[in-house]
Design a protein around this motif. Structure first.
Motif, PDB file in Angstrom:
ATOM      1  N   ALA A 255     -14.006  10.593   1.883  1.00 41.55           N
ATOM      2  CA  ALA A 255     -15.321  10.051   2.091  1.00 41.55           C
ATOM      3  C   ALA A 255     -15.844   8.949   1.316  1.00 41.55           C
ATOM      4  CB  ALA A 255     -16.465  11.268   1.928  1.00 41.55           C
ATOM      5  N   SER A 256     -15.373   8.593   0.023  1.00 40.15           N
ATOM      6  CA  SER A 256     -15.629   7.512  -0.525  1.00 40.15           C
ATOM      7  C   SER A 256     -15.241   6.221  -0.087  1.00 40.15           C
ATOM      8  CB  SER A 256     -15.036   7.561  -2.091  1.00 40.15           C
ATOM      9  OG  SER A 256     -13.616   7.696  -1.933  1.00 40.15           O
ATOM     10  N   ALA A 257     -14.660   6.091   0.873  1.00 39.83           N
ATOM     11  CA  ALA A 257     -13.963   5.100   1.794  1.00 39.83           C
ATOM     12  C   ALA A 257     -15.252   4.615   3.011  1.00 39.83           C
ATOM     13  CB  ALA A 257     -12.801   5.078   2.156  1.00 39.83           C
ATOM     14  N   ARG A 258     -16.216   5.470   2.999  1.00 34.08           N
ATOM     15  CA  ARG A 258     -16.986   5.526   4.156  1.00 34.08           C
ATOM     16  C   ARG A 258     -17.773   3.879   4.171  1.00 34.08           C
ATOM     17  NH1 ARG A 258     -20.664   8.118   7.513  1.00 34.08           N
ATOM     18  NH2 ARG A 258     -22.769   7.202   7.350  1.00 34.08           N
TER      19      ARG A 258
ATOM     20  N   THR B 111       0.812  -1.358   0.009  1.00 34.74           N
ATOM     21  CA  THR B 111      -0.026  -0.044   0.016  1.00 34.74           C
ATOM     22  C   THR B 111       0.825   1.228   0.059  1.00 34.74           C
ATOM     23  OG1 THR B 111      -1.636  -0.946   1.362  1.00 34.74           O
ATOM     24  CG2 THR B 111      -2.008   1.171   1.221  1.00 34.74           C
ATOM     25  N   ARG B 112       1.956   1.320   0.870  1.00 36.26           N
ATOM     26  CA  ARG B 112       2.705   2.317   0.871  1.00 36.26           C
ATOM     27  C   ARG B 112       3.412   2.500  -0.510  1.00 36.26           C
ATOM     28  NH1 ARG B 112       7.646   3.608   5.048  1.00 36.26           N
ATOM     29  NH2 ARG B 112       8.584   5.557   4.054  1.00 36.26           N
ATOM     30  N   ARG B 113       3.961   1.553  -1.093  1.00 37.67           N
ATOM     31  CA  ARG B 113       4.645   1.628  -2.421  1.00 37.67           C
ATOM     32  C   ARG B 113       3.651   2.390  -3.336  1.00 37.67           C
ATOM     33  NH1 ARG B 113       6.610  -3.164  -0.948  1.00 37.67           N
ATOM     34  NH2 ARG B 113       5.306  -4.359  -2.126  1.00 37.67           N
ATOM     35  N   GLU B 114       2.279   1.777  -3.613  1.00 36.00           N
ATOM     36  CA  GLU B 114       1.689   2.270  -4.432  1.00 36.00           C
ATOM     37  C   GLU B 114       1.027   3.592  -4.241  1.00 36.00           C
ATOM     38  OE1 GLU B 114      -1.824  -0.395  -3.940  1.00 36.00           O
ATOM     39  OE2 GLU B 114      -0.898  -1.914  -5.401  1.00 36.00           O
ATOM     40  N   VAL B 115       0.790   4.039  -3.011  1.00 35.74           N
ATOM     41  CA  VAL B 115       0.553   5.535  -2.753  1.00 35.74           C
ATOM     42  C   VAL B 115       1.740   6.418  -3.194  1.00 35.74           C
ATOM     43  CG1 VAL B 115      -0.136   7.248  -1.032  1.00 35.74           C
ATOM     44  CG2 VAL B 115      -1.331   4.899  -0.955  1.00 35.74           C
TER      45      VAL B 115
ATOM     46  N   VAL C 170      -5.894   7.773  -4.651  1.00 32.46           N
ATOM     47  CA  VAL C 170      -5.318   7.075  -3.326  1.00 32.46           C
ATOM     48  C   VAL C 170      -6.482   6.071  -2.682  1.00 32.46           C
ATOM     49  CG1 VAL C 170      -4.363   7.439  -1.235  1.00 32.46           C
ATOM     50  CG2 VAL C 170      -3.295   8.394  -3.184  1.00 32.46           C
ATOM     51  N   VAL C 171      -7.472   7.008  -2.149  1.00 37.74           N
ATOM     52  CA  VAL C 171      -8.777   6.294  -1.425  1.00 37.74           C
ATOM     53  C   VAL C 171      -8.987   4.798  -1.920  1.00 37.74           C
ATOM     54  CG1 VAL C 171     -10.919   6.630  -0.400  1.00 37.74           C
ATOM     55  CG2 VAL C 171      -9.306   8.479  -0.668  1.00 37.74           C
ATOM     56  N   PRO C 172      -9.374   4.754  -3.191  1.00 35.71           N
ATOM     57  CA  PRO C 172      -9.621   3.347  -3.892  1.00 35.71           C
ATOM     58  C   PRO C 172      -8.456   2.398  -3.471  1.00 35.71           C
ATOM     59  CG  PRO C 172     -10.078   4.867  -5.321  1.00 35.71           C
ATOM     60  CD  PRO C 172      -9.363   5.789  -4.268  1.00 35.71           C
ATOM     61  N   LEU C 173      -7.185   2.621  -3.384  1.00 38.92           N
ATOM     62  CA  LEU C 173      -6.092   1.971  -2.924  1.00 38.92           C
ATOM     63  C   LEU C 173      -6.377   1.566  -1.228  1.00 38.92           C
ATOM     64  CD1 LEU C 173      -2.963   3.609  -4.586  1.00 38.92           C
ATOM     65  CD2 LEU C 173      -4.402   1.665  -5.510  1.00 38.92           C
ATOM     66  N   LEU C 174      -6.565   2.437  -0.579  1.00 41.50           N
ATOM     67  CA  LEU C 174      -6.859   2.002   0.742  1.00 41.50           C
ATOM     68  C   LEU C 174      -7.953   1.313   1.199  1.00 41.50           C
ATOM     69  CD1 LEU C 174      -6.024   5.840   2.012  1.00 41.50           C
ATOM     70  CD2 LEU C 174      -4.201   3.804   1.951  1.00 41.50           C
ATOM     71  N   SER C 175      -9.009   1.715   0.382  1.00 39.01           N
ATOM     72  CA  SER C 175     -10.319   0.813   0.383  1.00 39.01           C
ATOM     73  C   SER C 175     -10.144  -0.574   0.054  1.00 39.01           C
ATOM     74  CB  SER C 175     -11.475   1.366  -0.364  1.00 39.01           C
ATOM     75  OG  SER C 175     -11.768   2.529   0.016  1.00 39.01           O
ATOM     76  N   ALA C 176      -9.264  -0.956  -0.924  1.00 43.54           N
ATOM     77  CA  ALA C 176      -9.019  -2.233  -1.357  1.00 43.54           C
ATOM     78  C   ALA C 176      -8.192  -2.877  -0.188  1.00 43.54           C
ATOM     79  CB  ALA C 176      -8.228  -2.208  -2.703  1.00 43.54           C
ATOM     80  N   ALA C 177      -7.225  -2.229   0.491  1.00 49.57           N
ATOM     81  CA  ALA C 177      -6.469  -2.659   1.317  1.00 49.57           C
ATOM     82  C   ALA C 177      -7.280  -3.244   2.397  1.00 49.57           C
ATOM     83  CB  ALA C 177      -5.269  -1.788   1.732  1.00 49.57           C
TER      84      ALA C 177
ATOM     85  N   ARG D 100      -4.298  -2.744   9.391  1.00 49.72           N
ATOM     86  CA  ARG D 100      -5.668  -2.016   8.916  1.00 49.72           C
ATOM     87  C   ARG D 100      -5.872  -0.798   9.949  1.00 49.72           C
ATOM     88  NH1 ARG D 100      -7.026  -7.356   8.358  1.00 49.72           N
ATOM     89  NH2 ARG D 100      -7.851  -7.436  10.593  1.00 49.72           N
ATOM     90  N   GLN D 101      -5.539  -0.988  11.142  1.00 55.61           N
ATOM     91  CA  GLN D 101      -5.899   0.264  12.097  1.00 55.61           C
ATOM     92  C   GLN D 101      -5.091   1.492  11.541  1.00 55.61           C
ATOM     93  OE1 GLN D 101      -5.463  -0.511  16.150  1.00 55.61           O
ATOM     94  NE2 GLN D 101      -6.496  -2.510  16.183  1.00 55.61           N
ATOM     95  N   LYS D 102      -3.981   1.349  11.221  1.00 58.15           N
ATOM     96  CA  LYS D 102      -3.012   2.414  10.664  1.00 58.15           C
ATOM     97  C   LYS D 102      -3.469   2.954   9.433  1.00 58.15           C
ATOM     98  CE  LYS D 102       1.296   1.478  12.906  1.00 58.15           C
ATOM     99  NZ  LYS D 102       2.925   1.502  12.869  1.00 58.15           N
ATOM    100  N   LEU D 103      -4.191   2.145   8.580  1.00 59.69           N
ATOM    101  CA  LEU D 103      -4.931   2.345   7.399  1.00 59.69           C
ATOM    102  C   LEU D 103      -6.231   3.459   7.606  1.00 59.69           C
ATOM    103  CD1 LEU D 103      -4.768  -0.697   5.225  1.00 59.69           C
ATOM    104  CD2 LEU D 103      -3.549   1.427   4.468  1.00 59.69           C
ATOM    105  N   CYS D 104      -6.806   3.052   8.673  1.00 62.40           N
ATOM    106  CA  CYS D 104      -7.888   3.839   9.433  1.00 62.40           C
ATOM    107  C   CYS D 104      -7.336   5.395   9.757  1.00 62.40           C
ATOM    108  CB  CYS D 104      -8.725   3.246  10.304  1.00 62.40           C
ATOM    109  SG  CYS D 104      -9.885   1.929   9.710  1.00 62.40           S
ATOM    110  N   TRP D 105      -6.335   5.171  10.300  1.00 60.62           N
ATOM    111  CA  TRP D 105      -5.793   6.562  10.794  1.00 60.62           C
ATOM    112  C   TRP D 105      -5.162   7.380   9.583  1.00 60.62           C
ATOM    113  CZ3 TRP D 105      -2.117   3.861  14.656  1.00 60.62           C
ATOM    114  CH2 TRP D 105      -2.912   3.303  15.585  1.00 60.62           C
ATOM    115  N   PHE D 106      -4.796   6.670   8.508  1.00 60.97           N
ATOM    116  CA  PHE D 106      -4.301   7.408   7.437  1.00 60.97           C
ATOM    117  C   PHE D 106      -5.675   8.115   6.809  1.00 60.97           C
ATOM    118  CE2 PHE D 106      -3.171   8.292   2.871  1.00 60.97           C
ATOM    119  CZ  PHE D 106      -1.698   8.574   3.101  1.00 60.97           C
TER     120      PHE D 106
END
Length: 658
Positions: free
Chosen positions: A346-349, A264-268, A316-323, A331-337
């Motif tokens: 908001a699209s990741a809601r 995830t970090r590399r893609e972002v 970026v948000v679709p990448l995080l949603s997929a992760a 996963r908790q750190k992804l939520c913090w991001f």
């Protein structure tokens, strides 16, 4: 770490009290000053308090260091290093003990390429510590110190010479720069780190040198303004390695931890690097300075702020949603991001709502709630989503959820946390145990005074509540109470309690916290601190804190209390780290021009670091001794003896090579 008696295999808890299950666990033990091993109380008494390993007399309930000695089968260490990279530093130290003129060839041949590179760097690093005299032991988390022996140092010298003869010019340059960085750290605070030269080394081709330079930013004082000026052109360079290091330096200067990892970090970052290369210099500088000037909220993040400012959220948000959907680690750190991104995420809601629905504990529910709040979820809906977590479970966990929600609603400013008023007062009335009361104080401490008064009109200030809590639990204060103490250190009543507690329990963590805050107004503590420092059974960490406290509390450079630190500096029986701490503390306290005759033993000390500090603290030095120091085998000592000032950083200097 798990420790057990080597004779009967009973678990050693080191509690210095009888265990409730003596068949399985021993609370008392015997330590051996000769070889450092520990045995349970039963086996120690059965052997007549005689160590069956080395024959020395065992001491009850005492820790002693271990000594680095060669092992019979060094190949098992090599196998462990290649199979488990996590312990490569620890195993490298033991492997160095096995090095001889003949075995180094076999050891080097047995290592694979990657492990050989790491082992070689460990050898160079420890040799640097040896030559500068900044260490006489190795320490690893959860283990006792491993003292160096003459045989181990000989093995280190052999390994260093072997790898240095085969090093190319790039490696030699990296070693020179690494040594210069260590020299600066050694002489701090007598010389301030040159931030510009430090930033240049962050872009050094050698990754290890760059990482050391980034970590040294914390020693350079307020380096943020210079970091900001430096990072803008680097971020626009488009070179992935340089941009990544600039981001790491900016995070370090802002005291942040990265929230993205792995794929995830590399893609972002790939998308971020392209956008940074297209961004104009003026625009990027404005963005970076806005990030640095913004309040450092708990979810702030450099990468997230850049993603939002450069308009990359839609990518970026679709990448995080997929992760999150794939249930990847962190996963908790992804939520913090996502929370740091705020409304653009908001699209990741829907994905975050699903994650909240799967949460099984308050700890796993908090990150999704934080993300939803930052995405702009209306207060009534947010309270509905959090209702179950506010009404069930341990009270301290419910108060933690309430604290996060209250702070977020205050941040948003849409009516503040007033919708939580009834719930705040109800939960506050239920707080009974020390842990619950501490959670309530944390909640109140995070709120602005006006909001705190509106939500808790009948309760006193958090500092008063904290003092009452400490008075009620004096025998066993709640865990992490020292963090609250630092936040409310200006309270006179709290300081009075801390002073009484420090006199009664000086080794307690709260007392250590108070010693960090105490100044010259507490000169009455100096005799107590001197007695504590003299106790060699205390830990290195505790004694270092007490030494620094003496420097802060001493009323001036002529204070008699500081003379005890001079004696510690001269005591060759003490650990090098403590002697260097004493030297730095003396310098910070304004001590200069100590008699050269008094410091003569330190000027002749085996450690180059001690010789340097003795030169800096001394007044007039006998000419013959000074002449010998000007020809010292260590370049740093020669520079200090000749008054040449601070070491050079970022320049070629063949003198530094061993």
């Amino acid at each position: 770490m798990v420790h057990s008696c080597p004779l009967c295999r009973r678990f050693l808890s080191f509690q210095r009290e009888e265990s409730p299950v003596p068949e399985l666990t021993a609370g008392h033990w015997f330590g051996c000053p000769g070889c450092g091993r520990n045995v349970c109380d039963r086996c120690g008494r059965a052997s007549g308090r005689r160590c069956l390993e080395c024959g020395d007399t065992l001491e009850p309930d005492r820790f002693f260091p271990e000594y680095l000695r060669p092992q019979e089968n060094w190949r098992s260490l090599v196998s462990g290093m290649m199979e488990e990279s996590t312990f490569i530093e620890r195993l490298s130290v033991e492997l160095i003990a096995c090095v001889t003129e003949t075995s180094i060839l076999e050891i080097d041949a047995a290592l694979d390429e990657w492990t050989r590179g790491r082992f070689r760097w460990e050898v160079f690093s420890w040799d640097l510590e040896r030559r500068l005299g900044t260490a006489d032991a190795c320490e690893f988390l959860g283990e006792r110190e491993l003292r160096w022996t003459p045989e181990w140092e000989r093995g280190l010298t052999v390994a260093t010479r072997y790898y240095l003869e085969r090093a190319d010019e790039a490696t030699r340059d990296a070693l020179r720069q690494r040594e210069a960085l260590c020299e600066w750290s050694l002489l701090r605070p007598a010389f301030a780190l040159p931030v510009k030269a430090l930033l240049a080394l962050i872009l050094h081709p050698n990754k290890d040198v760059a990482e050391v330079a980034i970590r040294k930013l914390s020693e350079a004082g307020n380096a943020l303004p210079e970091v900001l000026d430096w990072c803008v052109p680097v971020l626009r360079s488009g070179e992935e390695a340089r941009v990544r290091r600039a981001l790491d330096a900016l995070r370090y200067a802002l005291d942040e931890e990265p929230l993205l990892h792995g794929k995830t970090r590399r893609e972002v970052e790939q998308r971020l690097f392209l956008a940074l290369a297209r961004c104009g210099a003026t625009e990027l500088e404005t963005v970076v300075r806005r990030i640095a000037a913004s309040p450092r909220a708990s979810s702030a993040n450099v990468t997230a702020s850049l993603v939002g400012a450069l308009g990359l959220a839609d990518e970026v948000v679709p990448l995080l949603s997929a992760a999150l959907v794939e249930r990847r680690p962190h996963r908790q750190k992804l939520c913090w991001f996502l929370a740091a991104l705020g409304e653009p995420a908001a699209s990741a809601r829907p994905v975050v709502l699903e994650l909240l629905g799967r949460a099984e504990t308050h700890d796993t529910a908090l990150p999704p709630l934080l993300a939803l709040a930052r995405m702009g979820t209306p207060a009534p809906e947010l309270l509905t989503l959090a209702q179950w977590w506010l009404d069930t479970g341990p009270l301290e966990k419910r108060l933690e959820v309430l604290r996060v929600l209250a702070c977020l609603l205050e941040e948003r400013g849409d009516g503040g946390a007033l919708p939580l008023r009834d719930r705040c007062q109800r939960l506050a009335s239920e707080a009974r145990t020390p842990e619950e009361r501490q959670a309530l104080i944390w909640l109140m401490s995070r709120l602005p005074p006006a909001s705190r008064q509106a939500l808790f009109p009948s309760l006193p200030e958090p500092a008063e509540l904290l003092t009452v809590l400490l008075e009620d639990t004096e025998d066993k204060p709640p865990f992490l109470a020292e963090l609250l103490v630092k936040q409310h250190q200006d309270s006179p009543r709290l300081r009075a309690w801390l002073l009484r507690h420090a006199r009664k329990e000086p080794r307690d963590s709260l007392s250590s916290c108070f010693f960090e805050l105490a100044g010259p107004e507490y000169a009455g503590l100096l005799l107590l601190l001197q007695r504590l420092i003299a106790d060699r059974s205390a830990s290195l960490y505790q004694r270092s804190g007490w030494i620094q406290a003496v420097g802060r509390i001493a009323p001036g450079p002529d204070s008699p209390a500081l003379h005890s630190l001079v004696e510690l500096l001269l005591d060759v029986r003490e650990r090098l780290e403590l002697r260097l701490t004493a030297a730095r503390t003396l310098w910070s306290a304004g001590v200069r021009d100590l008699p050269g005759t008094e410091l003569a033993p330190a000027l002749r000390d085996r450690s180059a670091a001690i010789r340097c500090w003795a030169l800096l603290l001394a007044g007039e030095v006998e000419e013959g001794l000074l002449a010998s120091l000007r020809e010292d085998p260590v370049p740093l000592v020669r520079r200090v003896a000749m008054g040449a000032g601070a070491p050079r950083l970022g320049e070629a200097d063949d003198e530094r090579m061993p």
